[in-house]
Enzyme design. Structure first.
Site, short mmCIF file in Angstrom:
data_model
loop_
_atom_site.label_atom_id
_atom_site.label_comp_id
_atom_site.label_asym_id
_atom_site.label_seq_id
_atom_site.Cartn_x
_atom_site.Cartn_y
_atom_site.Cartn_z
N ASP A 13 61.84 -27.84 -12.71
CA ASP A 13 63.24 -28.22 -12.55
C ASP A 13 63.37 -29.71 -12.87
OD1 ASP A 13 65.89 -27.13 -11.02
OD2 ASP A 13 65.59 -29.27 -10.65
N ASN A 45 74.13 -36.14 -15.86
CA ASN A 45 75.46 -35.73 -16.32
C ASN A 45 76.53 -36.72 -15.89
OD1 ASN A 45 74.97 -33.37 -17.78
ND2 ASN A 45 74.88 -32.11 -15.93
N HIS A 85 78.18 -34.93 -20.02
CA HIS A 85 77.61 -33.60 -20.16
C HIS A 85 76.94 -33.40 -21.52
CE1 HIS A 85 78.96 -31.79 -16.40
NE2 HIS A 85 80.09 -32.48 -16.54
N ASP A 145 73.25 -31.95 -21.92
CA ASP A 145 72.87 -30.83 -22.80
C ASP A 145 71.74 -31.25 -23.75
OD1 ASP A 145 74.74 -29.24 -21.61
OD2 ASP A 145 76.21 -29.37 -23.25
N GLU A 193 69.18 -26.13 -14.84
CA GLU A 193 68.17 -27.04 -15.34
C GLU A 193 66.76 -26.60 -14.92
OE1 GLU A 193 69.77 -28.76 -11.46
OE2 GLU A 193 70.63 -27.89 -13.26
#
Length: 387
Positions: A260, A268, A273, A277, A303
């Site tokens: 993770d 973010n 964002h 990404d 994630e």
């Protein structure tokens, strides 16, 4: 070549059958240009047919020149076929290997016939070379140890096709020793030899065609099961493929790794964002590049990613997770989020025989939770941990 129409029909059977399959493969390549191996496999039967026709009709009439042209075409077709089959599995013969085989067969057979037109050694050399090339290709494919049934069938058919050159060579040499022309219809064995060649050739091309159709279906499944952002499997695709691998459980064991990205929400919030990404995409590329062929990689959460590593113990899985953790720390993300430092936490669990994907994911998740609770940017596997 004997003048009877029956002899010509039998002699033309193998190239005719193989050429039909060649047309199918050329047509498939025309429709699916990305699979370049289809072009090699499609051309091979036509090159083979040229070599056979040169023998059948004795054109050119000069024995040495006839042998050079015919044998070059035949061994060339075998190299094209083997190279195409290997390229399907992302393998290939080195160019020096192909050139060396062509030089040995072309030069050797031409010289043997030039100095002794009645020699049987040319038959030995050409047939043995064809069998050798195909057998080497088959061995390389067996070493991949894939679990797909179409690959197993193709490997077996290719192996049998390669090994048939041993009795085929022996038959042709015996015919030559008895004074018969090995390329004439003088004996029943000659007829059987050509029929077997046609049947095995059809079986091999049929197996390749089935493998190609399997590739198309697998490609459609990959599109369905892929996570479009990261390039790894989505959760459904990961669980399905992982379950398939667990059914083929190895005595050496498997390991499940769950990871993770630490503080991903902060990435973010600070960089947007789009940057988040991009970080996920870069991490997916890193995972795919770092695992071995046959390992299963998927995105199982926002994630959160998972890896099913085959044929490794817990210590090996721990070492893999540590390499990935270190690689992410060293990964430059300045083009995405300048001065950002992205880390990940990892949980590792050994897979017991008969375990379900859900249970082993749950145990790896538990180890991941312990790693995060200990301060993140760590790997936990039972009692093992590392900063």
């Amino acid at each position: 070549m004997n003048d009877s129409s029956g002899a010509v029909t039998i002699a033309l059977l193998a190239p005719a059958v193989l050429s039909v399959f060649g047309l199918f493969f050329c047509w498939a390549w025309f429709l699916d240009r990305q699979r370049t191996y289809l072009r090699l496999i499609g051309i091979a039967p036509f090159v083979f047919s040229i070599g056979v026709l040169i023998r059948i009709f004795d054109e050119p009439a000069n024995p040495a020149l006839n042998a050079v042209l015919s044998d070059t075409a035949i061994i060339g077709s075998v190299l094209l076929l083997a190279q195409g089959i290997l390229k399907r599995s992302q393998l290939a013969f080195p160019m020096r290997f192909c050139v060396g085989v062509l030089a040995v067969v072309t030069g050797g057979c031409g010289a043997l016939v030039y100095f002794d037109p009645q020699t049987a050694a040319e038959i030995y050399l050409r047939s043995a070379s064809c069998g050798f090339v195909l057998l080497v290709a088959a061995c390389r494919l067996w070493l991949l140890r894939t679990h797909r049934s179409v690959d197993t069938v193709l490997n077996w058919v290719l192996t049998i096709f390669a090994l048939q050159f041993v009795p085929r060579t022996a038959i042709m040499v015996e015919l030559a020793k008895s004074g018969e022309d090995p390329y004439s219809v003088g004996t029943l064995l000659w007829v059987v030899m050509h029929l077997v060649m046609a049947l095995l050739g059809a079986a091999l091309t049929g197996a390749i065609w089935a493998a190609y159709l399997g590739d198309v279906v697998a490609g459609l499944r990959r599109e369905r099961d892929a996570d479009m952002l990261t390039g790894v499997l989505n959760r459904g695709g990961f669980e399905a493929l992982a379950a398939q691998e667990l059914r083929a459980f190895s005595s050496r064991g498997h390991v499940m790794i769950v990871c993770d990205i630490d503080h991903f929400k902060a990435v973010n919030d600070k960089f947007g964002h789009a940057a988040g990404d991009a970080v996920l995409r870069r991490f997916g590329v890193l995972l795919n590049a770092s695992v071995r062929l046959g390992d299963v990689v998927g995105r199982v959460g926002g994630e959160e990613f998972a890896i099913l590593a085959r044929d490794v113990d817990l210590a090996g899985g721990f070492a893999l997770a540590e390499r990935l953790r270190t690689a992410l720390i060293e990964e430059s993300l300045d083009d995405i989020a300048p001065q950002a430092r992205v880390t990940a936490s990892f949980g590792v669990a050994a897979v017991a025989a008969g375990a379900s994907v859900a249970s082993v994911l749950g145990e790896a998740d538990r180890q991941l939770y312990l790693a995060k609770r200990a301060g993140r940017n760590r790997t936990f596997a039972d009692q093992l941990s590392m900063m």
